[in-house]
Design a protein around this motif. Structure first.
Motif, PDB file in Angstrom:
ATOM      1  N   LYS A 126       0.881   9.359  -9.704  1.00  0.00           N
ATOM      2  CA  LYS A 126       0.019   8.182  -9.594  1.00  0.00           C
ATOM      3  C   LYS A 126       0.141   7.585  -8.192  1.00  0.00           C
ATOM      4  O   LYS A 126      -0.862   7.129  -7.615  1.00  0.00           O
ATOM      5  N   ALA A 127       1.347   7.597  -7.637  1.00  0.00           N
ATOM      6  CA  ALA A 127       1.523   7.117  -6.265  1.00  0.00           C
ATOM      7  C   ALA A 127       0.699   7.944  -5.281  1.00  0.00           C
ATOM      8  O   ALA A 127       0.098   7.400  -4.338  1.00  0.00           O
ATOM      9  N   LEU A 128       0.651   9.273  -5.494  1.00  0.00           N
ATOM     10  CA  LEU A 128      -0.159  10.115  -4.607  1.00  0.00           C
ATOM     11  C   LEU A 128      -1.625   9.706  -4.644  1.00  0.00           C
ATOM     12  O   LEU A 128      -2.311   9.741  -3.619  1.00  0.00           O
ATOM     13  N   LEU A 129      -2.101   9.308  -5.816  1.00  0.00           N
ATOM     14  CA  LEU A 129      -3.495   8.866  -5.930  1.00  0.00           C
ATOM     15  C   LEU A 129      -3.763   7.618  -5.094  1.00  0.00           C
ATOM     16  O   LEU A 129      -4.884   7.414  -4.622  1.00  0.00           O
ATOM     17  N   LEU A 130      -2.738   6.793  -4.921  1.00  0.00           N
ATOM     18  CA  LEU A 130      -2.915   5.479  -4.296  1.00  0.00           C
ATOM     19  C   LEU A 130      -2.419   5.408  -2.856  1.00  0.00           C
ATOM     20  O   LEU A 130      -2.572   4.373  -2.211  1.00  0.00           O
ATOM     21  N   GLU A 131      -1.826   6.491  -2.349  1.00  0.00           N
ATOM     22  CA  GLU A 131      -1.191   6.440  -1.027  1.00  0.00           C
ATOM     23  C   GLU A 131      -2.135   5.939   0.059  1.00  0.00           C
ATOM     24  O   GLU A 131      -1.734   5.169   0.929  1.00  0.00           O
ATOM     25  N   THR A 132      -3.380   6.371   0.035  1.00  0.00           N
ATOM     26  CA  THR A 132      -4.324   5.988   1.079  1.00  0.00           C
ATOM     27  C   THR A 132      -5.022   4.679   0.759  1.00  0.00           C
ATOM     28  O   THR A 132      -5.129   3.795   1.613  1.00  0.00           O
ATOM     29  N   SER A 133      -5.471   4.528  -0.474  1.00  0.00           N
ATOM     30  CA  SER A 133      -6.272   3.354  -0.831  1.00  0.00           C
ATOM     31  C   SER A 133      -5.440   2.102  -1.054  1.00  0.00           C
ATOM     32  O   SER A 133      -5.905   0.989  -0.800  1.00  0.00           O
ATOM     33  N   ASP A 134      -4.213   2.253  -1.546  1.00  0.00           N
ATOM     34  CA  ASP A 134      -3.372   1.092  -1.848  1.00  0.00           C
ATOM     35  C   ASP A 134      -1.910   1.456  -1.589  1.00  0.00           C
ATOM     36  O   ASP A 134      -1.137   1.664  -2.525  1.00  0.00           O
ATOM     37  N   PRO A 135      -1.507   1.532  -0.306  1.00  0.00           N
ATOM     38  CA  PRO A 135      -0.147   1.982   0.003  1.00  0.00           C
ATOM     39  C   PRO A 135       0.945   1.094  -0.569  1.00  0.00           C
ATOM     40  O   PRO A 135       2.025   1.591  -0.907  1.00  0.00           O
ATOM     41  N   ASP A 136       0.689  -0.197  -0.715  1.00  0.00           N
ATOM     42  CA  ASP A 136       1.711  -1.074  -1.294  1.00  0.00           C
ATOM     43  C   ASP A 136       1.962  -0.730  -2.759  1.00  0.00           C
ATOM     44  O   ASP A 136       3.112  -0.689  -3.207  1.00  0.00           O
ATOM     45  N   ALA A 137       0.879  -0.476  -3.506  1.00  0.00           N
ATOM     46  CA  ALA A 137       1.037  -0.073  -4.900  1.00  0.00           C
ATOM     47  C   ALA A 137       1.724   1.292  -4.977  1.00  0.00           C
ATOM     48  O   ALA A 137       2.566   1.523  -5.857  1.00  0.00           O
ATOM     49  N   ALA A 138       1.384   2.195  -4.048  1.00  0.00           N
ATOM     50  CA  ALA A 138       2.036   3.505  -4.029  1.00  0.00           C
ATOM     51  C   ALA A 138       3.531   3.359  -3.785  1.00  0.00           C
ATOM     52  O   ALA A 138       4.347   4.019  -4.446  1.00  0.00           O
ATOM     53  N   LEU A 139       3.923   2.485  -2.853  1.00  0.00           N
ATOM     54  CA  LEU A 139       5.344   2.257  -2.592  1.00  0.00           C
ATOM     55  C   LEU A 139       6.066   1.736  -3.826  1.00  0.00           C
ATOM     56  O   LEU A 139       7.182   2.156  -4.132  1.00  0.00           O
ATOM     57  N   THR A 140       5.429   0.822  -4.532  1.00  0.00           N
ATOM     58  CA  THR A 140       6.039   0.289  -5.747  1.00  0.00           C
ATOM     59  C   THR A 140       6.303   1.402  -6.755  1.00  0.00           C
ATOM     60  O   THR A 140       7.378   1.483  -7.360  1.00  0.00           O
ATOM     61  N   LEU A 141       5.320   2.282  -6.942  1.00  0.00           N
ATOM     62  CA  LEU A 141       5.476   3.392  -7.878  1.00  0.00           C
ATOM     63  C   LEU A 141       6.554   4.364  -7.408  1.00  0.00           C
ATOM     64  O   LEU A 141       7.362   4.852  -8.216  1.00  0.00           O
ATOM     65  N   LEU A 142       6.593   4.650  -6.118  1.00  0.00           N
ATOM     66  CA  LEU A 142       7.599   5.567  -5.598  1.00  0.00           C
ATOM     67  C   LEU A 142       9.003   4.994  -5.747  1.00  0.00           C
ATOM     68  O   LEU A 142       9.956   5.717  -6.057  1.00  0.00           O
TER      69      LEU A 142
END
Length: 210
Positions: A117-133
């Protein structure tokens, strides 16, 4: 790169992670009612069949098989997760997002679903991706690929020291990742066990609200 029960079909620094089937403890099986035990055995067998179908690139039947699992067990995180992987590989981001959310509803610490899910968001929402990672490495501190992507995301945000720490943790766990580290960071990420504590502190310090 992930640890735990099961086997992954594919995993690399930029790759989608495949889900793994798992089996119930035999003692708990003995205590389970017959129908529940039989359903568990059927879902395990179907998950195995679905993964074999993926290996043989029989994607339509793999999807159908994972949906058969959900007909037996609507909250089965492995079936939801693997449907998410298939959707993500096909570029169907909304479907993948929905499937990963369903897997995480069943198990909020399911590391592979958090990572994908973080990979899906890495570009569009990096803060959300960081939270997931961060949730992924909290669930599995040895998830080297998640540490790697924390580094990549922090690097894109210009947080160089924290990116170096995250890359150092990733390479310390899996030295084969070092060639994938951007050249600007590579000299500072030689594997070093002593980097673990400093990296953990840096990652935690980036968590909102702390």
């Amino acid at each position: 790169m992930w640890t735990g029960v099961g086997a992954a079909l594919a995993l690399a620094a930029g790759a989608v992670v495949w889900g793994a089937m798992t089996y119930a403890d035999p003692a708990s099986d003995d205590a389970a009612p017959g129908r529940v035990k039989n359903d568990r055995l059927r879902t395990d067998a179907l998950l195995h069949s679905g993964l074999l179908q993926v290996r043989h690139q029989d994607i339509p039947n793999a999807k159908a098989t994972f949906r058969r699992v959900l007909a037996l067990d609507p909250e089965n995180k492995f079936a939801w997760y693997n449907l998410g992987v298939l959707a993500q590989n096909e570029g169907h981001r909304a479907d993948a997002h929905h499937a990963y959310d369903a897997a995480l509803k069943s198990d909020a610490s399911y590391t592979s679903a958090l990572f994908n899910k973080a990979l899906l968001l890495e570009t569009s929402d990096p803060d959300a991706a960081l939270t997931l990672l961060r949730r992924a490495v909290a669930a599995d501190p040895k998830a080297s690929t998640a540490h790697f992507h924390i580094g990549a995301t922090l690097a894109r945000k210009g947080r160089d020291e924290q990116a170096r720490d995250a890359y150092r943790r990733a390479v310390g766990l899996d030295p084969s990742l070092r060639p994938r580290v951007p050249e600007a960071y590579r000299d500072s990420v030689a594997p070093s066990p002593s980097s673990d504590e400093s990296t953990e502190a840096a990652v935690n310090s980036e968590t909102p609200g702390r």
